[in-house]
Write a protein that holds these residues in place. Structure first.
Motif, PDB file in Angstrom:
ATOM      1  N   GLY B 128      59.449  63.484  18.612  1.00 25.40           N
ATOM      2  CA  GLY B 128      58.559  62.566  19.328  1.00 25.40           C
ATOM      3  C   GLY B 128      57.100  62.673  18.909  1.00 25.40           C
ATOM      4  O   GLY B 128      56.238  62.139  19.564  1.00 25.40           O
ATOM      5  N   ALA B 129      56.830  63.357  17.807  1.00 24.30           N
ATOM      6  CA  ALA B 129      55.455  63.430  17.321  1.00 24.30           C
ATOM      7  C   ALA B 129      55.305  62.510  16.115  1.00 24.30           C
ATOM      8  O   ALA B 129      54.790  62.900  15.074  1.00 24.30           O
ATOM      9  N   CYS B 130      55.793  61.264  16.258  1.00 19.34           N
ATOM     10  CA  CYS B 130      55.896  60.344  15.127  1.00 19.34           C
ATOM     11  C   CYS B 130      54.552  60.036  14.491  1.00 19.34           C
ATOM     12  O   CYS B 130      54.481  59.614  13.347  1.00 19.34           O
ATOM     13  N   GLY B 131      53.464  60.210  15.247  1.00 20.99           N
ATOM     14  CA  GLY B 131      52.133  59.958  14.702  1.00 20.99           C
ATOM     15  C   GLY B 131      51.781  60.935  13.601  1.00 20.99           C
ATOM     16  O   GLY B 131      50.892  60.692  12.804  1.00 20.99           O
ATOM     17  N   LEU B 132      52.486  62.058  13.567  1.00 22.08           N
ATOM     18  CA  LEU B 132      52.170  63.108  12.602  1.00 22.08           C
ATOM     19  C   LEU B 132      53.199  63.167  11.476  1.00 22.08           C
ATOM     20  O   LEU B 132      53.228  64.106  10.703  1.00 22.08           O
ATOM     21  N   ARG B 145      52.268  65.993   9.182  1.00 19.51           N
ATOM     22  CA  ARG B 145      51.878  65.453   7.868  1.00 19.51           C
ATOM     23  C   ARG B 145      52.183  66.449   6.748  1.00 19.51           C
ATOM     24  O   ARG B 145      51.347  66.747   5.894  1.00 19.51           O
TER      25      ARG B 145
END
Lengths: 597, 164
Positions: B128-132, B145
């Motif tokens: 759930g940390a799709c932003g990274l 990243r």
């Protein structure tokens, strides 16, 4: 309650916490304490702001200033410059990729401008671990109103009139579901919240539970009163430890204030909520499989009918909704069904939260009115495609959904339009793909997922998904035949029609939709043995462009299988029979003389 | 109880008192398995037998549940649990190559543990940390990243911890 002149809100969602927001939070508290400012400045850890790409996020009220990418080292500067002297720190403001200028205020940021927040209303605004914060934004008012002055029938009518439909997948009308459960006579009934958010790439339920857990608890209690249940269960993934913790805190606080438990607000209405932890099985998001899992067994689906509203948990009438559905309930009660009904399209009312991810500039959570176009979501809110690449497709609905091509970008999203386009709403995952993504490979990725997650109870799903996967694997290796396309379609239709639960019934969607919209790409793999997106390694060759090669020997020295030869200062050559296509040479070449084709 | 060559009598005692403290045993199998795995780290056959006896259910049911859910493991995991996210968001941002790099560096397949018992590697679905994206985690600590070049330093970071 103390009066603060300024509030500092720090995102405490999983995304920002992974980018070290706890350190930012701690530094704010420490430094403000040292400077003797703790009594006039409040520091809050809130739920997700949705703008995960730019985390950690810090927001300062009443100035409404929005900082992005804040690190522990930045805290002192923010305090000295902004908090004490009133000068916002320019270098930490968000820079709009379209406008190229720093945006000070929350409301100026394009990411938020087109959003309408109902389910996410309190996320990023309140401290989720403090029930007083929730009560201050009209929390538990709807529950109080319902149990003291409304009959169950009146509540169900409000929900029916609002037009709210289930946000977990198929979009069944919520009011109708409640009515079925209410009309099933029984001495015991249950309310279940489905928080088994298994769709990879979707994280809206997690954010709601982390950012506004009381909204879900309150709605479950309202549902309990409406259908005549005294017990609620939240079935939540074990992979979401932070959400589990915040729910435990919220339940304890609500019980302490008499807002959950026996005789709520002295009315004689009893309602308790417990948590049930999942153990990593996607199929448990299917409501009957979920029931078996809550009962402690294997999460295999049951044959329906009887539906859970008639025979659910322990064979008792049960109402199951997902997190986002519940998150809309209190707002509907407080603002009236007409208000909710006025938002959205003819058949789909209200808003939908989407988890925007993939090749997009602003990854994050967005909540938009039903009927918003894909174009607006990608370009207005999402800030366009990363690295200026070309938008190719958007995948909605996770492993149950399909890929919608760029040509349909003006599609106005609701339950019906997505179904008609061969995809589905699902829980709201939205993965953006660009020209580098191979659609055959993406279909293979989803089928690998469903074949692993198929529970194995029914044959079409268990065997069928395996066969589809094998065919796709062959095609991506350049061993596909034209007959494979017919086989894929035929298999897809059988699995869709003959599977027991929606996992199997929707599993072929990623394949069928990509064959429909990206037929040429399948042809290229099968007939030309080429992958147009250059993603399938078996169909690629790394070659040296002689004119560009300066003969520096860097590629030859780094090749792990020593398949590159050539004299110093002379063009090099790659032996295709030995090449393992690892791509090291391409990444090492200083003059970009090595390309894949 | 000796499991995989180690004495777990203390942990089993704690598990037993936890089971005895439950108001009802009905429907509690998954809850008990979570607790058992928390305490022991894995769920071998002997432990499953024990749980079945304590709960008064057939061991076949316990085995059925343990093998159904990916969260439960019957073999011990490494001291450092590497989990590479293969959710869609991470996948389209190159998570497959990151997982492959870990396989290569650790010389194990996903689902396996290195011979020295230090590292285990798993492919997981969305933290759930799709932003990274792409994301990996080691013992719950999330790295965002991640590039192929980061893989070796991350492994070395934990090797250094072991030496200290």
């Amino acid at each position: 309650m103390a009066n603060f002149r300024m509030h500092i809100l720090i995102c405490g969602g999983t995304g920002c916490m992974s980018s070290h927001s706890p350190e930012v939070h701690k530094n704010f508290i420490d430094i403000l304490g040292k400077k003797g400012l703790s009594k006039e400045i409040q520091v809050l850890k809130t739920g997700c702001f949705g703008f995960c790409e730019q985390g950690p996020i810090v927001k300062i009220y009443p100035d409404n200033i929005f900082y992005v990418g804040v690190t522990g080292q930045d805290v002192e500067e923010i305090i000295n410059e902004h908090v004490i002297k009133g000068r916002p720190v320019q270098r930490l403001l968000y820079v709009d990729p379209m406008k190229k200028s720093p945006q000070e205020e929350h409301k100026d940021i394009a990411f938020y401008q087109s959003q309408v927040r109902i389910a996410l209303k309190n996320c990023g605004l309140i401290d989720p671990e403090n029930i007083d914060d929730y009560i201050s934004v009209r929390g538990y008012e709807a529950l109080g109103e319902c149990i003291t002055s409304k009959t169950p029938e009146e509540i169900i009518k409000i929900i029916k009139d609002s037009g709210l439909r289930g946000r977990g997948g198929a979009g069944f009308p919520t009011g109708l579901k409640w009515e079925f459960a209410q009309k099933s006579a029984s001495d015991k009934k249950y309310v279940i919240c489905n928080a088994d958010e298994g769709d990879p790439g979707a994280f809206m339920d997690r954010s709601i539970l982390e950012g506004d857990p009381h909204a879900v608890l309150e709605a479950m209690a309202i549902c309990g009163y409406a259908i005549g249940a005294d017990e609620g269960v939240i079935y939540i993934r074990a992979e979401y430890p932070l959400a589990v913790k915040r729910l435990q805190v919220a339940i304890a606080q609500a019980e302490e204030l008499g807002l959950l438990g026996d005789s709520i607000l002295g009315t004689g209405f009893n309602f308790k909520i417990t948590l049930s932890l999942g153990a990593g099985a996607f199929v448990c998001g299917e409501e009957t499989a979920l029931l078996n899992s809550v009962e402690g067994g294997r999460g295999e689906p049951r044959v329906r009918p009887p539906f859970p509203a008639v025979k659910g948990l322990y064979q008792k009438p049960t109402n199951i909704n997902n997190v986002e559905t519940y998150a809309n309930i209190t707002q509907i009660i407080l603002n009236g069904p007409e208000w909710f009904n006025s938002i959205g399209t003819e058949t789909s009312k209200g808003t939908k939260v989407f988890a925007l991810a993939g090749k997009i500039n602003n990854v994050g959570l967005v909540e938009v009115p039903m009927g918003t176009s894909i174009r607006d979501i990608i370009y207005k809110i999402g800030g366009g495609i990363r690295g200026g690449k070309k938008f190719k497709a958007i995948q909605t609905g996770g492993p149950s959904g399909g890929c919608i091509p760029a040509e349909l970008m003006d599609l106005k999203i609701d339950y019906e339009t997505l179904n008609a386009a061969g995809s589905m709403m699902g829980s709201g995952g939205m993965i953006v793909m660009d020209e580098d993504d191979c659609m055959v490979n993406i279909a293979k990725f989803y089928l690998e997922f469903t074949l692993e997650e198929s529970c194995g109870k029914c044959t079409p799903c268990r065997i069928g998904t395996t066969r589809i996967y094998e065919i796709l694997e062959r095609i991506t290796k350049g061993q596909g035949k034209m007959e494979d396309l017919d086989a894929l379609k035929e298999l897809g239709e059988v699995i869709r029609d003959a599977s027991l639960c929606s996992l199997g019934q929707t599993a072929p969607n990623p394949v069928l939709s990509t064959i429909d919209y990206f037929y040429d790409e399948y042809l290229a793999h099968i007939q030309d043995k080429k992958c147009p997106a250059k993603a399938c390694t078996d169909l690629l060759e790394y070659v040296v462009i002689d004119e560009k090669c300066i003969g520096c020997t860097l590629c030859a020295r780094n090749c792990p299988v020593s398949c590159i030869s050539g004299a110093v200062k002379k063009p090099h050559h790659i032996d295709q029979s030995k090449c393992i296509k690892c791509g090291v040479c391409e990444s090492k070449c200083p003059v970009k003389a090595i390309i894949k084709q | 109880m000796i499991l995989s060559g180690k004495d777990y009598s203390e942990q089993i005692k704690e598990l037993d008192s936890y089971i005895d403290s439950l108001p009802t045993k009905e429907g509690k199998l998954i809850t008990v398995l979570h607790k058992a795995q928390d305490l022991v780290g894995f769920l071998p056959n002997e432990l499953q037998n024990h749980i079945a006896e304590k709960l008064g259910i057939p061991v076949s049911k316990v085995f059925g549940v343990v093998t159904f859910y990916s969260f439960f493991t019957m073999v011990p995991k490494g001291q450092f649990k590497v989990a590479a996210c293969l959710g869609t968001a991470c996948f389209v941002r190159g998570a497959g190559a990151i997982l492959d790099e870990f396989k290569k560096e650790l010389k194990i397949e996903s689902g396996e543990t290195t011979e020295d018992g230090l590292f285990s590697l798993d492919a997981i679905r969305c933290v759930g940390a799709c932003g990274l994206a792409p994301v990996i985690s080691v013992n719950g600590k999330v790295y965002g990243r991640v590039t192929k070049e980061n893989v070796k330093p991350i492994i070395e970071e934990y090797l250094a911890k072991e030496v200290n």
